[in-house]
Design a protein around this motif. Structure first.
Motif, PDB file in Angstrom:
ATOM      1  N   UNK A  26      20.808  97.814   7.616  1.00 20.34           N
ATOM      2  CA  UNK A  26      20.529  96.578   8.359  1.00 20.34           C
ATOM      3  C   UNK A  26      20.205  95.452   7.367  1.00 20.34           C
ATOM      4  N   UNK A  27      20.400  94.231   7.823  1.00 19.34           N
ATOM      5  CA  UNK A  27      20.052  93.035   7.040  1.00 19.34           C
ATOM      6  C   UNK A  27      20.739  92.982   5.672  1.00 19.34           C
ATOM      7  N   UNK A  28      21.981  93.395   5.618  1.00 24.52           N
ATOM      8  CA  UNK A  28      22.697  93.410   4.343  1.00 24.52           C
ATOM      9  C   UNK A  28      22.819  92.023   3.723  1.00 24.52           C
ATOM     10  N   UNK A  29      23.038  91.007   4.553  1.00 26.84           N
ATOM     11  CA  UNK A  29      23.225  89.661   4.007  1.00 26.84           C
ATOM     12  C   UNK A  29      21.943  89.122   3.378  1.00 26.84           C
ATOM     13  N   UNK A  30      20.790  89.581   3.827  1.00 33.56           N
ATOM     14  CA  UNK A  30      19.522  89.134   3.261  1.00 33.56           C
ATOM     15  C   UNK A  30      19.298  89.724   1.877  1.00 33.56           C
ATOM     16  N   UNK A  33      22.908  89.942  -3.286  1.00 35.54           N
ATOM     17  CA  UNK A  33      22.846  88.919  -4.313  1.00 35.54           C
ATOM     18  C   UNK A  33      24.278  88.567  -4.698  1.00 35.54           C
ATOM     19  N   UNK A  34      24.755  87.417  -4.255  1.00 35.33           N
ATOM     20  CA  UNK A  34      26.136  87.011  -4.506  1.00 35.33           C
ATOM     21  C   UNK A  34      26.436  86.771  -5.976  1.00 35.33           C
ATOM     22  N   UNK A  35      25.437  86.331  -6.740  1.00 38.06           N
ATOM     23  CA  UNK A  35      25.654  86.066  -8.171  1.00 38.06           C
ATOM     24  C   UNK A  35      25.948  87.358  -8.929  1.00 38.06           C
ATOM     25  N   UNK A  36      25.162  88.393  -8.673  1.00 37.43           N
ATOM     26  CA  UNK A  36      25.358  89.684  -9.352  1.00 37.43           C
ATOM     27  C   UNK A  36      26.277  90.623  -8.568  1.00 37.43           C
ATOM     28  N   UNK A  37      26.588  90.234  -7.320  1.00 40.32           N
ATOM     29  CA  UNK A  37      27.457  91.024  -6.427  1.00 40.32           C
ATOM     30  C   UNK A  37      26.929  92.437  -6.181  1.00 40.32           C
ATOM     31  N   UNK A  38      25.619  92.517  -5.899  1.00 37.47           N
ATOM     32  CA  UNK A  38      24.977  93.784  -5.563  1.00 37.47           C
ATOM     33  C   UNK A  38      23.928  93.541  -4.490  1.00 37.47           C
ATOM     34  N   UNK A  39      23.577  94.584  -3.770  1.00 41.13           N
ATOM     35  CA  UNK A  39      22.409  94.529  -2.902  1.00 41.13           C
ATOM     36  C   UNK A  39      21.215  94.722  -3.818  1.00 41.13           C
TER      37      UNK A  39
END
Length: 141
Positions: A26-30, A33-39
């Motif tokens: 759940x809440x994957x978008x939160x 981290x788009x800069x590092x491309x990881x959760x």
């Protein structure tokens, strides 16, 4: 390589660290981290010249910008209130380049044309910043 001990005008360094985690259900978008491309989760640390972590804030969501973490941590307010030398001069942290520049928070020189002294400072402080990242890397392990 320079060390923080060889940089007497800087007592502390502030740094934000991205710590990858497993993909949440759940809440994957939160957490993403788009800069590092990881959760991930993120922490902000202040490291002393002898390698100790003097202040740690977090965890926060992986998508949070470093400057927002700095603001929410209250670190700048504490610096403004307490980071004054016995001679009455403001003391400062050397911060991550993503942080805003303030009297109590300095970073690399960013001008297009740098004087040789500015380039030398940037190079020596970049080496110090890497050593802070190593310290935090040891903590994460």
């Amino acid at each position: 390589m320079s060390s923080l001990k060889e940089t007497p005008d800087v007592a502390l360094l502030s740094h934000s660290q991205v710590c990858p985690i497993s993909e949440p259900k759940e809440n994957q978008s939160t957490i993403y981290n788009g800069h590092k491309r990881v959760h991930a989760i993120k922490f902000q640390s202040v490291t002393t010249s002898n390698g100790l972590i003097a202040n740690l804030y977090g965890p926060v969501e992986g998508k949070r910008h470093d400057a927002a973490i700095l603001r929410d941590s209250g670190l700048l307010a504490n610096l403004e209130n307490y980071a004054i030398s016995p001679a009455g001069q403001p003391m400062c942290l050397y911060g991550d380049p993503a942080y805003p520049l303030r009297i109590h928070l300095q970073a690399l020189f960013r001008d297009v044309r740098l004087a040789p002294e500015m380039e030398s400072f940037n190079q020596s402080m970049s080496h110090v910043r890497v050593s802070v990242e190593w310290i935090f890397g040891d903590v994460v392990k």
